[in-house]
Design a protein around this motif. Structure first.
Motif, short mmCIF file in Angstrom:
data_model
loop_
_atom_site.label_atom_id
_atom_site.label_comp_id
_atom_site.label_asym_id
_atom_site.label_seq_id
_atom_site.Cartn_x
_atom_site.Cartn_y
_atom_site.Cartn_z
N ARG A 90 8.64 48.67 25.90
CA ARG A 90 8.76 48.97 27.32
C ARG A 90 8.98 47.68 28.10
N PRO A 91 9.83 47.71 29.15
CA PRO A 91 10.19 46.50 29.87
C PRO A 91 9.00 45.68 30.36
N THR A 101 12.67 40.61 31.30
CA THR A 101 13.32 41.91 31.18
C THR A 101 14.72 41.87 31.80
N ILE A 102 15.48 42.93 31.51
CA ILE A 102 16.82 43.11 32.04
C ILE A 102 16.77 44.27 33.04
N ALA A 103 17.36 44.07 34.21
CA ALA A 103 17.47 45.13 35.21
C ALA A 103 18.94 45.36 35.52
N VAL A 104 19.25 46.58 35.94
CA VAL A 104 20.63 46.94 36.28
C VAL A 104 20.67 47.42 37.73
N LEU A 105 21.59 46.86 38.51
CA LEU A 105 21.84 47.32 39.87
C LEU A 105 23.18 48.05 39.87
N LEU A 130 16.16 48.89 24.30
CA LEU A 130 15.11 49.00 25.31
C LEU A 130 15.57 49.90 26.45
N ARG A 131 14.63 50.55 27.09
CA ARG A 131 14.95 51.27 28.31
C ARG A 131 14.96 50.28 29.47
N VAL A 132 16.10 50.06 30.06
CA VAL A 132 16.18 49.08 31.14
C VAL A 132 15.88 49.75 32.47
N ARG A 133 15.37 48.96 33.39
CA ARG A 133 15.12 49.47 34.73
C ARG A 133 16.43 49.46 35.51
N SER A 134 16.78 50.58 36.12
CA SER A 134 18.02 50.71 36.86
C SER A 134 17.71 51.02 38.33
N TYR A 135 18.39 50.34 39.23
CA TYR A 135 18.14 50.49 40.66
C TYR A 135 19.44 50.83 41.38
N PRO A 136 19.53 52.02 42.01
CA PRO A 136 20.70 52.32 42.85
C PRO A 136 20.62 51.50 44.13
N VAL A 137 21.72 50.90 44.53
CA VAL A 137 21.72 50.04 45.72
C VAL A 137 22.83 50.47 46.67
N ASP A 138 22.62 50.17 47.94
CA ASP A 138 23.62 50.42 48.97
C ASP A 138 23.45 49.38 50.06
N PRO A 139 24.38 49.32 51.02
CA PRO A 139 24.30 48.27 52.05
C PRO A 139 23.02 48.29 52.88
N LYS A 140 22.33 49.43 52.94
CA LYS A 140 21.12 49.52 53.76
C LYS A 140 19.87 49.08 53.01
N MET A 141 20.00 48.70 51.78
CA MET A 141 18.83 48.40 50.96
C MET A 141 18.14 47.11 51.44
N THR A 149 10.33 43.37 43.86
CA THR A 149 10.14 44.34 42.77
C THR A 149 10.64 43.76 41.45
N LEU A 150 11.79 43.12 41.47
CA LEU A 150 12.34 42.53 40.24
C LEU A 150 11.41 41.45 39.70
N LYS A 151 10.88 40.61 40.58
CA LYS A 151 9.97 39.55 40.15
C LYS A 151 8.69 40.14 39.56
N GLN A 152 8.17 41.16 40.22
CA GLN A 152 6.94 41.79 39.74
C GLN A 152 7.12 42.38 38.35
N ASN A 153 8.32 42.87 38.06
CA ASN A 153 8.60 43.48 36.76
C ASN A 153 9.07 42.47 35.71
N GLY A 154 8.99 41.19 36.03
CA GLY A 154 9.33 40.17 35.05
C GLY A 154 10.82 40.08 34.75
N THR A 155 11.66 40.42 35.72
CA THR A 155 13.10 40.43 35.48
C THR A 155 13.64 39.02 35.32
N LYS A 156 14.35 38.80 34.24
CA LYS A 156 14.99 37.50 34.00
C LYS A 156 16.50 37.57 34.18
N VAL A 157 17.08 38.74 33.90
CA VAL A 157 18.53 38.92 34.03
C VAL A 157 18.81 40.21 34.78
N VAL A 158 19.70 40.14 35.76
CA VAL A 158 20.20 41.31 36.46
C VAL A 158 21.66 41.52 36.07
N ILE A 159 21.98 42.73 35.63
CA ILE A 159 23.37 43.11 35.40
C ILE A 159 23.79 43.93 36.62
#
Length: 384
Positions: A90-91, A101-105, A130-141, A149-159
């Motif tokens: 788990r991530p 961990t790896i996250a996807v935007l 691994l199950r990667v964390r995926s985050y839907p994003v838009d201009p209002k985010m 959130t990414l830092k809290q989850n230990g994210t090292k790479v964002v795709i």
């Protein structure tokens, strides 16, 4: 690959043994002995707790250095080794043992437009296991909230997928490495690392030569402000295939409209082909494309494209992304970053491709493809 799998399995078993040693208060040798039992079943603390919370609690103890005494150990319940290994993948657990961990935007778009992005994510997960964390994003985010959130989850790479995914990375910490994919990047001046949606000219030209072996020249009209980096690659790719690249510069739509009738009119339909790259100046959809396809049909000069939609409209062939393979390639780069390989990464054209062919256009140009040859293409138009 086998060695990597074995090492990964050993690391998981070592982590499992560490959990047993610290979480249950047994000796390391005994912990490994438990892992080696035939039924693969072990016990974790936690009456009524699920496996996820249990592993997280034990990992928290490991990090804090707090190990309960033997007489304070809670009730033990059985869990299989496979379940424990699943939890270790788990991530947040990966992050807690120092891997990152790896996250996807990805763009928060309507459901009918999501399959391309979900296919890329599928490829990422298939490669990482691994199950990667995926985050839907838009201009209002709220980018600050996303960064936290990414830092809290230990994210090292964002795709970052799509233009919205890339834009959302502007406010992230420098410690987070960003790789882009699923974006039509038209200039290396954007100074990003990842994979453009622009097909690699080397792959395009290799398919062209296989389809038309007598071909000798590739003609292209391009805007240097958008496609100069691609044309540099194309010159080398053409040379490698024994082709000559003849590139004409058009800085605006009017100049492109003037050039196309001239270059098609002077071309040899047995030895020359016209390439339509991803260039919004010189391959404008409403006026330029119909003009080019009409001139091509009348002259017999083959047109091939970097945009698969052009095949439906009459181009001979084109190439499109293989999204699952693209995801796997992006994941490989992300894993390299996490492993600390130090490799310099830059913008590269897309090599994970599928090919489409227009049989009606091929037949008009005297190219009759049998059923076996058609099977070499991923998409065939017109569709039966």
């Amino acid at each position: 690959m086998i060695k990597t799998t074995i090492n990964a399995s050993r690391r998981l078993r070592a982590c499992a043994a560490l959990l047993l040693t610290l979480g249950m208060g047994i000796a390391p040798q005994a912990a490994y002995a438990v892992l080696d039992e035939g039924d693969g079943a072990i016990e974790l603390p936690g009456p009524g707790a699920d496996a996820r919370s249990t592993v997280s609690e034990v990992m928290a103890r490991i990090q804090s250095g707090s190990v309960p005494a033997a007489d304070q150990r809670p009730f033990m319940r059985p869990i299989t080794l496979a379940q424990l290994e699943d939890q270790l993948r788990r991530p947040e657990v990966q992050a807690s043992i120092g891997k990152g961990t790896i996250a996807v935007l990805y763009p928060n778009v309507e459901p009918q437009f999501r399959p391309a992005f979900t296919s890329i994510i599928q490829g990422i997960e298939e490669r990482t296991k691994l199950r990667v964390r995926s985050y839907p994003v838009d201009p209002k985010m709220d980018i600050a909230e996303l960064n936290a959130t990414l830092k809290q989850n230990g994210t090292k790479v964002v795709i970052a997928l799509g233009r919205q995914g890339l834009n959302a990375t502007a406010g992230l910490d420098r410690e987070i490495t960003v790789l882009v994919g699923g974006v039509l990047l038209l200039s290396d001046a954007e100074n990003v690392a990842g994979i453009s949606l622009t097909p690699d000219p080397a792959v395009l030209f290799a398919r062209l030569r296989a389809l038309l072996p007598d071909l000798r020249r590739v003609v292209v009209v391009y805007d240097p402000a958008k496609s100069d980096w691609l044309i540099r690659l194309a010159r080398d790719a053409a040379r490698a295939q024994g082709l000559e690249l003849v590139a004409h510069v058009a800085n605006d739509l009017a100049r492109a409209a003037q050039l196309y009738p001239q270059v098609i009119g002077s071309a040899d339909n047995r030895r020359d082909a016209l390439w339509l790259p991803h260039d919004s100046t010189t391959v404008e959809e409403s006026t330029i494309l119909p003009l080019v396809l009409k001139e091509s049909w009348n002259s017999g000069v083959p047109v091939f494209s970097s945009n698969m939609l052009h095949v439906k409209k009459g181009a001979l062939f084109a190439m499109a992304p293989n999204n699952v393979e693209l995801g796997r390639t992006l994941a490989s780069s992300a894993l390299g970053v996490i492993a600390g390989d130090g490799k310099r990464r830059s913008l590269t054209p897309l090599r994970e491709l599928q090919t489409a062919i227009n049989l009606r256009t091929a037949s008009h140009m005297g190219l009759n493809l049998g059923h076996q040859q058609q099977r070499n293409f991923d998409f065939v138009f017109p569709q039966p």
